[in-house]
Design a protein around this motif. Structure first.
Motif, mmCIF file in Angstrom:
data_model
loop_
_atom_site.group_PDB
_atom_site.id
_atom_site.type_symbol
_atom_site.label_atom_id
_atom_site.label_comp_id
_atom_site.label_asym_id
_atom_site.label_seq_id
_atom_site.Cartn_x
_atom_site.Cartn_y
_atom_site.Cartn_z
ATOM 1 N N TRP A 50 0.813 -1.221 0.000
ATOM 2 C CA TRP A 50 0.000 0.000 0.000
ATOM 3 C C TRP A 50 0.844 1.267 0.000
ATOM 4 O O TRP A 50 0.324 2.367 -0.197
ATOM 5 N N LEU A 51 2.164 1.174 0.213
ATOM 6 C CA LEU A 51 2.999 2.356 0.351
ATOM 7 C C LEU A 51 3.107 3.146 -0.955
ATOM 8 O O LEU A 51 3.028 4.372 -0.977
ATOM 9 N N LEU A 52 3.254 2.411 -2.078
ATOM 10 C CA LEU A 52 3.371 3.088 -3.365
ATOM 11 C C LEU A 52 2.086 3.833 -3.708
ATOM 12 O O LEU A 52 2.122 4.975 -4.184
ATOM 13 N N ARG A 53 0.938 3.192 -3.437
ATOM 14 C CA ARG A 53 -0.333 3.868 -3.713
ATOM 15 C C ARG A 53 -0.505 5.099 -2.821
ATOM 16 O O ARG A 53 -1.023 6.132 -3.249
ATOM 17 N N ALA A 54 -0.065 5.007 -1.567
ATOM 18 C CA ALA A 54 -0.164 6.162 -0.670
ATOM 19 C C ALA A 54 0.726 7.313 -1.142
ATOM 20 O O ALA A 54 0.324 8.476 -1.111
ATOM 21 N N LEU A 55 1.950 6.975 -1.591
ATOM 22 C CA LEU A 55 2.839 8.025 -2.097
ATOM 23 C C LEU A 55 2.258 8.697 -3.341
ATOM 24 O O LEU A 55 2.312 9.918 -3.485
ATOM 25 N N TRP A 65 -0.514 13.320 -5.908
ATOM 26 C CA TRP A 65 -1.672 13.853 -6.623
ATOM 27 C C TRP A 65 -2.373 14.946 -5.809
ATOM 28 O O TRP A 65 -2.780 15.973 -6.352
ATOM 29 N N VAL A 66 -2.547 14.729 -4.515
ATOM 30 C CA VAL A 66 -3.210 15.725 -3.672
ATOM 31 C C VAL A 66 -2.412 17.018 -3.630
ATOM 32 O O VAL A 66 -2.968 18.121 -3.759
ATOM 33 N N VAL A 67 -1.091 16.920 -3.445
ATOM 34 C CA VAL A 67 -0.250 18.121 -3.396
ATOM 35 C C VAL A 67 -0.280 18.846 -4.741
ATOM 36 O O VAL A 67 -0.369 20.091 -4.806
ATOM 37 N N THR A 68 -0.236 18.086 -5.830
ATOM 38 C CA THR A 68 -0.265 18.709 -7.160
ATOM 39 C C THR A 68 -1.577 19.432 -7.417
ATOM 40 O O THR A 68 -1.601 20.563 -7.908
ATOM 41 N N LEU A 69 -2.694 18.766 -7.077
ATOM 42 C CA LEU A 69 -3.996 19.401 -7.281
ATOM 43 C C LEU A 69 -4.175 20.624 -6.387
ATOM 44 O O LEU A 69 -4.748 21.636 -6.804
ATOM 45 N N ALA A 70 -3.680 20.553 -5.143
ATOM 46 C CA ALA A 70 -3.771 21.712 -4.249
ATOM 47 C C ALA A 70 -2.953 22.882 -4.784
ATOM 48 O O ALA A 70 -3.407 24.031 -4.764
ATOM 49 N N ALA A 71 -1.747 22.617 -5.275
ATOM 50 C CA ALA A 71 -0.918 23.684 -5.839
ATOM 51 C C ALA A 71 -1.568 24.272 -7.090
ATOM 52 O O ALA A 71 -1.557 25.496 -7.299
ATOM 53 N N LEU A 72 -2.160 23.395 -7.927
ATOM 54 C CA LEU A 72 -2.833 23.895 -9.123
ATOM 55 C C LEU A 72 -4.046 24.754 -8.766
ATOM 56 O O LEU A 72 -4.278 25.804 -9.379
ATOM 57 N N ALA A 73 -4.816 24.312 -7.763
ATOM 58 C CA ALA A 73 -5.982 25.085 -7.340
ATOM 59 C C ALA A 73 -5.563 26.444 -6.779
ATOM 60 O O ALA A 73 -6.201 27.468 -7.056
ATOM 61 N N TRP A 74 -4.498 26.462 -5.988
ATOM 62 C CA TRP A 74 -4.022 27.737 -5.442
ATOM 63 C C TRP A 74 -3.517 28.655 -6.550
ATOM 64 O O TRP A 74 -3.751 29.867 -6.521
ATOM 65 N N TRP A 75 -2.815 28.106 -7.534
ATOM 66 C CA TRP A 75 -2.332 28.912 -8.657
ATOM 67 C C TRP A 75 -3.503 29.506 -9.438
ATOM 68 O O TRP A 75 -3.484 30.682 -9.811
#
Length: 387
Positions: free
Chosen positions: A4-9, A14-24
């Motif tokens: 499960w570690l690879l899926r969690a990473l 994905w969450v960090v990327t989407l959050a950065a895109l939303a903030w931009w």
């Protein structure tokens, strides 16, 4: 490595990327979002009048255009009258400045036994006016920057007008589209919040407009009777600022009529200041509670704090949006806040005495019917009548 570690990473990436895109996107579109928020506020403010015209068999688009035309014409009239007053009053003030300076210095010298020279002070004022002219010439040279600013403001105004028209004219269709993607329970809550926002925003605008009209008429009568120049423009200025800037708007708006009256002498300015103060008390304690009782029931301290918070978040537009937004949120939350009976306590005695209707004894008094200490009531401890 756990499976499960690879899926969690990957999920974290994905969450960090989407959050950065939303903030931009938010940073890039914050200007457009602010224009949309202002347009939504204006649409909510205009919708009660549009709905009234629509109930009288006006087409919704025509009703929206008529209401927006009246509101825009009123704003243009206010800015035109105010601009002409400011230009004329500045010219008159500059021409009267030397005479006022000499009379003020003579009064100071005779009262405090000083020897200030009018020539020295006038030379200082001349140097200051020279600096002002220098800065004015520098600003006049930057014609390109001033022109681009005017074009940007004009474009923003047209954008707000366009969004306001569509949000108000197509309000039912927009709400139907929004509710079509929500479950029935959420639909009812959204429509309830929308109805409260329309009621509070429209009521705020119309009640404040009525108070501004009454304030402007009262001050115009005084200024015209005292033969103060630009009486109509000063009264209009006083009415608008005193109502749409809470708490301190009266004093900001009243400063200009007092300064203009000061050109005619000290006593006219004193009488204007006294009238502004007396009218403010009359409005606070008699007029405003009767007009705004059903539209915007907020404590003055809460209203002032809401305006400060709106200015801190959105700047100048936040000052206008804060009061109806706060009143709408307060009314909406009141449906879900459960209130309990308050226990008796010495700290609550003043509030209980104020809330008790006049002519009725408090519940715990000997003449009342409420419970007495020990659990008995007045009916239980009634003494028998003598035979």
């Amino acid at each position: 490595m756990p499976p499960w570690l690879l899926r969690a990473l990957l999920l974290v990436v994905w969450v960090v990327t989407l959050a950065a895109l939303a903030w931009w996107l938010f940073v890039q579109l914050q200007g457009l979002l602010l224009l949309l928020l202002i347009s939504l506020f204006l649409a909510l403010a205009l919708e009660p009048a549009v709905n009234w015209l629509h109930r009288h068999r006006w087409p919704r688009g025509l009703a929206t255009g008529a209401v927006m035309l009246v509101a825009g014409g009123t704003l243009v009239l206010f800015l035109t009258v105010l601009g002409s007053m400011l230009v004329g009053q500045v010219v008159a003030f500059v021409s009267e400045l030397p005479r006022m300076t000499r009379s003020l210095l003579s009064w100071v010298n005779s009262t405090f036994n000083t020897d200030f020279s009018p020539t020295t002070l006038l030379s200082e004022l001349t140097s200051v006016s020279g600096l002002v002219q220098e800065y004015a010439s520098q600003l006049a040279g930057n014609v390109v920057g001033a022109g681009s600013t005017v074009l940007a403001l004009l474009f923003d105004g047209l954008t707000i007008a366009l969004f306001t028209f569509y949000l108000c004219a197509d309000g039912p269709r927009f709400r139907r589209t929004l509710c079509s993607v929500l479950p029935p329970r959420t639909q009812r809550e959204v429509l309830r919040a929308w109805e409260i926002a329309i009621d509070k925003t429209g009521g705020y605008i119309y009640s404040r407009a009525l108070l501004a009209l009454i304030c402007a008429v009262a001050h115009y009568v005084l200024l015209a009777a005292m033969d103060i120049p630009f009486a109509f423009a000063l009264a209009l200025w006083m009415g608008v600022l005193s109502q749409f800037i809470p708490t301190v708007g009266t004093y900001i708006g009243g400063a200009l009529p007092v300064l203009v009256a000061l050109l005619d002498g000290l006593w006219p300015a004193v009488w204007v200041l006294v009238f502004v103060t007396v009218y403010q008390q009359f409005e606070n304690y008699l007029l405003q509670p009767r007009i705004t009782a059903r539209t915007l029931d907020m404590h003055p301290a809460v209203a002032f704090g809401s305006v400060l918070a709106g200015v801190a978040i959105l700047g100048a537009p936040g000052a206008l949006l804060a009061l109806p937004a706060g009143a709408s949120m307060q009314t909406f939350l009141s449906f879900y806040i459960r209130r309990y009976e308050v226990a008796e306590h010495p700290l609550l005695a003043a509030g209980a005495a104020e809330d008790q209707p006049q002519g009725e004894p408090p519940p715990d008094s000997p003449a009342g019917n409420g419970p007495r200490p020990g659990g008995s009531s007045a009916a239980d401890t009634k003494q028998p009548e003598p035979e």
